[in-house]
Motif scaffolding. Structure first.
Motif, PDB file in Angstrom:
ATOM      1  N   ASP A   1      -1.602   0.184  -5.261  1.00  0.00           N
ATOM      2  CA  ASP A   1      -2.516   0.015  -4.135  1.00  0.00           C
ATOM      3  C   ASP A   1      -2.271   1.150  -3.145  1.00  0.00           C
ATOM      4  OD1 ASP A   1      -3.642  -2.398  -5.062  1.00  0.00           O
ATOM      5  OD2 ASP A   1      -1.898  -3.508  -4.311  1.00  0.00           O
ATOM      6  N   GLY A   2      -3.292   1.475  -2.362  1.00  0.00           N
ATOM      7  CA  GLY A   2      -3.103   2.477  -1.328  1.00  0.00           C
ATOM      8  C   GLY A   2      -4.062   3.629  -1.435  1.00  0.00           C
TER       9      GLY A   2
ATOM     10  N   ASP B   1      -1.934   2.097 -11.142  1.00  0.00           N
ATOM     11  CA  ASP B   1      -1.690   0.683 -10.835  1.00  0.00           C
ATOM     12  C   ASP B   1      -1.224   0.443  -9.405  1.00  0.00           C
ATOM     13  OD1 ASP B   1      -2.404  -0.055 -13.405  1.00  0.00           O
ATOM     14  OD2 ASP B   1      -0.354   0.154 -14.171  1.00  0.00           O
TER      15      ASP B   1
ATOM     16  N   ALA C   1       0.837  -1.201   0.000  1.00  0.00           N
ATOM     17  CA  ALA C   1       0.000   0.000   0.000  1.00  0.00           C
ATOM     18  C   ALA C   1       0.872   1.251   0.000  1.00  0.00           C
ATOM     19  CB  ALA C   1      -0.921  -0.004   1.214  1.00  0.00           C
TER      20      ALA C   1
ATOM     21  N   ASP D   1      -9.373   5.820  -2.106  1.00  0.00           N
ATOM     22  CA  ASP D   1      -8.727   4.579  -2.467  1.00  0.00           C
ATOM     23  C   ASP D   1      -8.190   4.778  -3.882  1.00  0.00           C
ATOM     24  OD1 ASP D   1      -8.630   1.353  -2.162  1.00  0.00           O
ATOM     25  OD2 ASP D   1      -9.160   1.940  -4.204  1.00  0.00           O
ATOM     26  N   ASN D   2      -6.910   4.535  -4.070  1.00  0.00           N
ATOM     27  CA  ASN D   2      -6.264   4.930  -5.319  1.00  0.00           C
ATOM     28  C   ASN D   2      -6.863   4.243  -6.539  1.00  0.00           C
ATOM     29  OD1 ASN D   2      -3.957   6.402  -6.638  1.00  0.00           O
ATOM     30  ND2 ASN D   2      -3.502   4.295  -7.280  1.00  0.00           N
ATOM     31  N   ARG D   3      -7.027   2.934  -6.480  1.00  0.00           N
ATOM     32  CA  ARG D   3      -7.562   2.231  -7.651  1.00  0.00           C
ATOM     33  C   ARG D   3      -9.008   2.645  -7.928  1.00  0.00           C
ATOM     34  NH1 ARG D   3      -4.427  -1.862  -9.670  1.00  0.00           N
ATOM     35  NH2 ARG D   3      -2.677  -2.578  -8.369  1.00  0.00           N
TER      36      ARG D   3
END
Length: 458
Positions: free
Chosen positions: A94-95, A92, A2, A177-179
């Motif tokens: 996570d985190g 691309d 993350a 949430d990044n994605r």
């Protein structure tokens, strides 16, 4: 793994500033607005910082250097479109990703850290940073249900009378949430009055998908102030100045009138220093302990050691060592070094010179491109003549010398230790140790000359 990321939005031109300078490059308290934002973001230990640039991209990149990565928003198609420009760098990962505007210079790292922690604790897909505004007019309102859950953000023009009464407002800072952020951005459209892609539409998309939308309400509304014109810039400067001054006072600095004291954000000041009204401390200035800074002094990018007194004078890119004093109405120009226990009196100008310990330069004197030794007495009206019309030249004066009033020392020149320059002399040749140099015509008196004039004589 993350990651923790930030996207700084800095692509707008800022037409309401009515300036040739791009909005985020306007300065307050020693830094550009976007630098203030980046500095606070850096303190939150980010894995990636991406700044979205557009207008004035080269100038912004020059200002911030390699402290951040950059993406370009070629067309100004809204906040959602701006964030989407960072897709290749971040999508691309996570985190979590925070989005903040480059024209909000008052946010603190502590607030950003609190926002990230709240987002993690709530396990949200997006967390909105909110605050309670004394007057919410013009801001988007945060609408919550009876359980305190955010149901929507409503803009001023779309608010019902009941919604318009809400004082909790959207500050324009979010953690996603990044994605989820980049997936939802591709689901936005520009079917609105402005024909733009709004970042706030991502919140609505995530809510409709049943995701958790949280809102963290910060304590200090004024942190969220965005700067869109010169009036707002002045207000933000005043708020930041009060914050800076309070911090110094709590660390042991006395200010006679903090409302009339101007200190840039990177200035450092030692304890028991006293600052009178109208003082300006700028740039990377460092002030030691037990100094006294008299009214209306201005000090830029300079170092003052302990027990230095400055009386109504200007100091630029110079250094004053312990026990030295200057003023009133004197000027240290760049590259001047004042050693311990030096006295510089009123109307003294020093430029690119070193003044040795214990030397006294009383008044009405110019010292340029010179090296003065210890315990020298420089009389009134002395001029170090350093410029021949094409080049600057250096004068060196040895220890324990005496420079008489109204003397001119024409460089290049070497005056040895323990020498005496007679008052009124113009010195062009080197003076050797223990010599007295006199360079003036002998006085001639003309008896009775006054009676030849047309004045009445008693």
């Amino acid at each position: 793994m993350a990651t923790r990321n930030t996207i700084i939005l800095a692509a707008g031109k800022g037409t309401r500033m009515k300036s040739k300078l791009y909005k985020v490059l306007h300065r307050l308290c020693g830094k550009t607005m976007v630098d203030h934002v980046l500095t606070q973001v850096e303190q939150t230990k980010m894995d990636n910082i991406v700044t979205v640039v557009g207008y004035g991209a080269e100038a912004v990149e020059k200002e911030l250097g390699d402290r951040t990565k950059y993406v370009v928003q070629g067309e100004q198609l809204g906040t959602g479109h701006a964030v989407l420009q960072a897709e290749d760098l971040l999508a691309d990962l996570d985190g979590m990703t925070m989005v903040v505007s480059g024209d909000t210079p008052l946010f603190t790292a502590q607030t950003f850290d609190n926002l990230f922690k709240y987002h993690e604790d709530k396990k949200a897909k997006v967390t909105i940073l909110t605050s309670k505004a004394p007057d919410p007019t013009g801001y988007g309102r945060i609408v919550r249900n009876e359980l305190g859950i955010v149901t929507k953000i409503v803009e001023q023009k779309d608010a019902t009378p009941a919604e318009a009464e809400i004082h909790e407002i959207n500050t324009g800072v979010y953690v996603f949430d990044n994605r989820a952020l980049f997936t939802a951005l591709h689901q936005t459209n520009n079917q609105n009055a402005q024909g733009e892609y709004y970042l706030t539409d991502v919140i609505e998309i995530l809510k409709n998908q049943g995701e958790t939308v949280a809102a963290y309400q910060m304590a200090d509304f004024y942190e969220s102030m965005g700067v869109n014109d010169r009036v707002a810039l002045a207000k933000a400067t005043k708020i930041m100045q009060a914050r800076i001054n309070e911090g110094h006072m709590r660390n042991g600095v006395s200010m006679v009138n903090p409302d009339d004291t101007y200190i840039d954000v990177d200035v450092k000041i030692g304890s028991d220093t006293i600052i009178e009204p109208g003082v300006q401390l700028k740039g990377q200035t460092v002030i030691g302990d037990d100094c006294y800074l008299g009214a209306h002094s201005e000090i830029r990018n300079s170092i003052l050691h302990d027990h230095v007194t400055v009386t109504s004078s200007m100091i630029e890119d110079s250094e004053m060592k312990s026990g030295s004093n200057i003023g009133p109405n004197s000027h240290l120009r760049p590259e001047s070094v004042i050693e311990e226990n030096v006295h510089l009196g009123n109307f003294v100008e020093i430029k690119k010179a070193t003044i040795g310990a214990g030397t006294k330069v009383g008044h009405l004197t110019y010292v340029g491109n010179a090296k003065l030794g210890k315990n020298i007495n420089v009389g009134c009206g002395v001029v170090f003549v350093n410029y021949d019309g094409a080049n600057k030249h250096e004068t060196v004066v040895g220890d324990d010398s005496f420079i008489g009033s109204n003397s001119n020392l024409v460089a290049p020149l070497n005056v040895a230790d323990h020498t005496f320059i007679a008052a009124g002399s113009t010195i062009t040749d080197d003076v050797h140790q223990y010599d007295m140099a006199i360079a003036r015509q002998r006085q001639t008196n003309k008896p009775g000359y006054f009676k030849k004039l047309s004045y009445k004589v008693d």
